[in-house]
Design a protein around this motif. Structure first.
Motif, PDB file in Angstrom:
ATOM      1  N   MET A  12      -5.197  41.658  48.657  1.00  0.00           N
ATOM      2  CA  MET A  12      -3.942  41.620  49.404  1.00  0.00           C
ATOM      3  C   MET A  12      -3.025  40.569  48.770  1.00  0.00           C
ATOM      4  SD  MET A  12      -3.448  40.392  53.390  1.00  0.00           S
ATOM      5  CE  MET A  12      -4.156  41.858  54.155  1.00  0.00           C
ATOM      6  N   VAL A  14       0.483  38.276  48.618  1.00  0.00           N
ATOM      7  CA  VAL A  14       1.223  37.512  49.625  1.00  0.00           C
ATOM      8  C   VAL A  14       2.698  37.448  49.263  1.00  0.00           C
ATOM      9  CG1 VAL A  14       1.454  35.287  50.794  1.00  0.00           C
ATOM     10  CG2 VAL A  14      -0.804  36.077  50.054  1.00  0.00           C
ATOM     11  N   ASP A  50       1.043  41.569  52.028  1.00  0.00           N
ATOM     12  CA  ASP A  50       1.172  40.931  53.334  1.00  0.00           C
ATOM     13  C   ASP A  50       2.507  40.201  53.390  1.00  0.00           C
ATOM     14  OD1 ASP A  50      -0.006  40.255  55.870  1.00  0.00           O
ATOM     15  OD2 ASP A  50      -0.376  38.228  55.120  1.00  0.00           O
ATOM     16  N   GLY A  52       5.183  37.923  55.444  1.00  0.00           N
ATOM     17  CA  GLY A  52       5.305  37.000  56.565  1.00  0.00           C
ATOM     18  C   GLY A  52       6.629  36.273  56.549  1.00  0.00           C
ATOM     19  N   VAL A  86       1.649  47.935  53.457  1.00  0.00           N
ATOM     20  CA  VAL A  86       2.137  46.624  53.887  1.00  0.00           C
ATOM     21  C   VAL A  86       1.430  46.194  55.159  1.00  0.00           C
ATOM     22  CG1 VAL A  86       4.162  45.355  54.751  1.00  0.00           C
ATOM     23  CG2 VAL A  86       4.415  46.969  52.847  1.00  0.00           C
ATOM     24  N   SER A  87       1.052  44.937  55.200  1.00  0.00           N
ATOM     25  CA  SER A  87       0.649  44.305  56.453  1.00  0.00           C
ATOM     26  C   SER A  87       1.714  43.283  56.816  1.00  0.00           C
ATOM     27  CB  SER A  87      -0.724  43.626  56.328  1.00  0.00           C
ATOM     28  OG  SER A  87      -0.685  42.576  55.388  1.00  0.00           O
ATOM     29  N   ASP A  89       2.427  39.697  58.627  1.00  0.00           N
ATOM     30  CA  ASP A  89       1.801  38.446  59.044  1.00  0.00           C
ATOM     31  C   ASP A  89       2.655  37.848  60.157  1.00  0.00           C
ATOM     32  OD1 ASP A  89       0.797  35.894  59.310  1.00  0.00           O
ATOM     33  OD2 ASP A  89       0.957  35.365  57.192  1.00  0.00           O
ATOM     34  N   ALA A 104       5.102  49.220  58.280  1.00  0.00           N
ATOM     35  CA  ALA A 104       3.894  48.418  58.054  1.00  0.00           C
ATOM     36  C   ALA A 104       2.680  49.147  58.621  1.00  0.00           C
ATOM     37  CB  ALA A 104       4.036  47.049  58.696  1.00  0.00           C
ATOM     38  N   ASN A 108      -1.393  41.450  60.826  1.00  0.00           N
ATOM     39  CA  ASN A 108      -2.220  40.300  60.460  1.00  0.00           C
ATOM     40  C   ASN A 108      -1.801  39.131  61.351  1.00  0.00           C
ATOM     41  OD1 ASN A 108      -3.772  38.338  59.242  1.00  0.00           O
ATOM     42  ND2 ASN A 108      -2.586  38.280  57.347  1.00  0.00           N
ATOM     43  N   ASP A 179     -11.083  37.349  60.311  1.00  0.00           N
ATOM     44  CA  ASP A 179     -10.751  36.342  59.302  1.00  0.00           C
ATOM     45  C   ASP A 179     -11.252  35.007  59.840  1.00  0.00           C
ATOM     46  OD1 ASP A 179      -9.527  34.359  57.751  1.00  0.00           O
ATOM     47  OD2 ASP A 179      -7.586  35.377  57.648  1.00  0.00           O
ATOM     48  N   ARG A 254      -7.035  37.656  50.373  1.00  0.00           N
ATOM     49  CA  ARG A 254      -5.572  37.488  50.424  1.00  0.00           C
ATOM     50  C   ARG A 254      -5.192  36.411  49.415  1.00  0.00           C
ATOM     51  NH1 ARG A 254      -1.849  34.165  53.122  1.00  0.00           N
ATOM     52  NH2 ARG A 254      -0.011  35.212  53.989  1.00  0.00           N
TER      53      ARG A 254
END
Length: 276
Positions: A12, A14, A50, A52, A86-87, A89, A104, A108, A179, A254
Motif C-alpha cells: 500500500m 501512502v 492510501d 489521508g 484507493v483506501s 485514511d 475509495a 483505513n 493493524d 503500508r
C-alpha cells in the motif's frame, strides 16, 4: 479482496495530502501533485494507494472535517479515474462515506472505530472493508498511554474488543482488517516487540496490515550518534520490515517508497511456494 492479488503480501503506497505529516508533510498538498504521486507509487509497485488528509503523527492537532474532505476527495476521484484501488485514511464516518462515494474501496481508520461512533455503522451499511488499528487516544496525547501489563496480550485483547464492536454493529467479519498500530501509544522498544510477535496478530484470523514505514523507531535504530536517521533515508530499513512482515503472514504493508517493498513481497512469496 477487491480484486487485488491474493498470492502474496500487498503493498500500500501512502499519499499524505497534509502540511504536517512526519515524513512528507506539504509535498503532496496540491491535488494534482498528489494524484501524480499516487500514479507514480503504483508504477513503482504499489497495489493500492492510501489517501489521508489529516496527520496522525505524535502531537498532531486535529483539523475539521470540511478541510479533510477538501484535501482528499479530489485526490481520490483522480486516482480512481486512473483505475487505481484507493483506501481512505480517516477517523471520520462522514469523510469515509464521501470517500467511498468518490470511489475509495477501503476505509483505513487508525482509531479502529473509536474516534467516531458512526464509523462501524457506516462500514456495516456500505459493506466496505475496514482497517481497525489498535488505538488508545488521539495523537496529541497518545504517547501518554504506553503502559501495558503484557504488551502483546493487551494489544490483541483490545483489538478483539474493536472487532467485536464492529461485528455487533453489523460489519462482516471477513471485511475486517487489523493493524497493531506501530508508533501509536507505543514506545520505540514496544514497536520492536510487536514486530517480533506478528504471529500473535496473524493468529487473530483477520488480514493484517503492518505500517512501519519511516517511523521514528527506525530513525532511532539507524541513527548516527544523537541524530535520528532522516525520514527519507529509512526506506531500506522499511523494506527489511516488509520482508519480515510478509514472511510472518501479513496481508499488506503500508509504505512511502514501494519499489523495494514490492520486490521483497515477491521474493517472500516465491520462497513460500518453494517451502510448500
Amino acid at each position: 479482496m477487491l480484486g487485488l492479488p491474493d498470492d502474496r503480501c500487498l503493498v500500500m503506497g501512502v499519499v499524505n495530502v497534509t502540511p504536517d505529516s512526519f515524513s512528507d508533510g506539504g509535498r503532496w498538498l496540491d491535488a494534482d501533485t498528489a494524484i501524480r504521486h499516487g500514479i507514480d507509487l503504483v508504477s513503482e509497485g504499489a497495489d493500492l494507494v492510501d489517501v489521508g488528509g489529516e496527520s496522525t503523527r505524535p502531537g498532531a492537532i486535529r483539523i475539521d472535517g470540511d478541510e479533510e474532505l477538501r484535501r482528499v476527495i479530489p485526490v481520490i476521484r483522480g486516482l480512481v479515474a486512473e483505475g487505481i484501488a484507493v483506501s481512505v485514511d480517516t477517523m471520520r464516518a462522514s469523510t469515509a462515506r464521501e470517500s467511498l462515494e468518490a470511489g475509495a474501496s477501503i476505509v483505513n481508520d487508525v482509531s479502529g472505530g473509536r474516534a467516531d461512533p458512526d464509523m462501524m455503522a457506516l462500514a456495516a451499511q456500505t459493506g466496505s472493508p475496514i482497517v481497525l488499528m489498535h488505538w488508545r487516544e488521539h495523537s496529541a496525547v497518545m504517547q501518554q498511554h504506553t503502559h501495558y501489563d503484557d504488551l502483546v496480550e493487551d494489544i490483541t485483547r483490545e483489538l478483539v474488543v474493536q472487532v467485536n464492536a464492529a461485528v455487533h454493529a453489523g460489519v462482516d467479519p471477513e471485511r475486517i482488517i487489523l493493524d497493531p498500530g506501530l508508533g501509536f501509544s507505543k514506545t520505540g522498544d514496544q514497536n520492536w516487540t510487536v514486530l517480533a510477535r506478528l504471529d500473535a496478530f496473524v493468529a487473530l484470523r483477520h488480514p493484517l496490515l503492518v505500517a512501519a514505514s519511516r517511523k521514528r523507531f527506525l530513525g532511532e535504530l539507524l541513527s548516527d550518534g544523537d541524530e535520528l536517521r532522516p525520514t527519507d533515508r529509512r526506506d531500506d530499513g522499511t523494506a527489511a520490515i516488509t520482508t519480515l512482515a510478509a514472511r510472518a503472514g501479513a496481508w499488506c504493508v503500508r509504505v512511502h517508497d514501494p519499489a523495494a517493498s514490492a520486490d521483497a513481497v515477491r521474493v517472500v512469496a516465491r520462497l513460500g511456494r518453494e517451502a510448500r
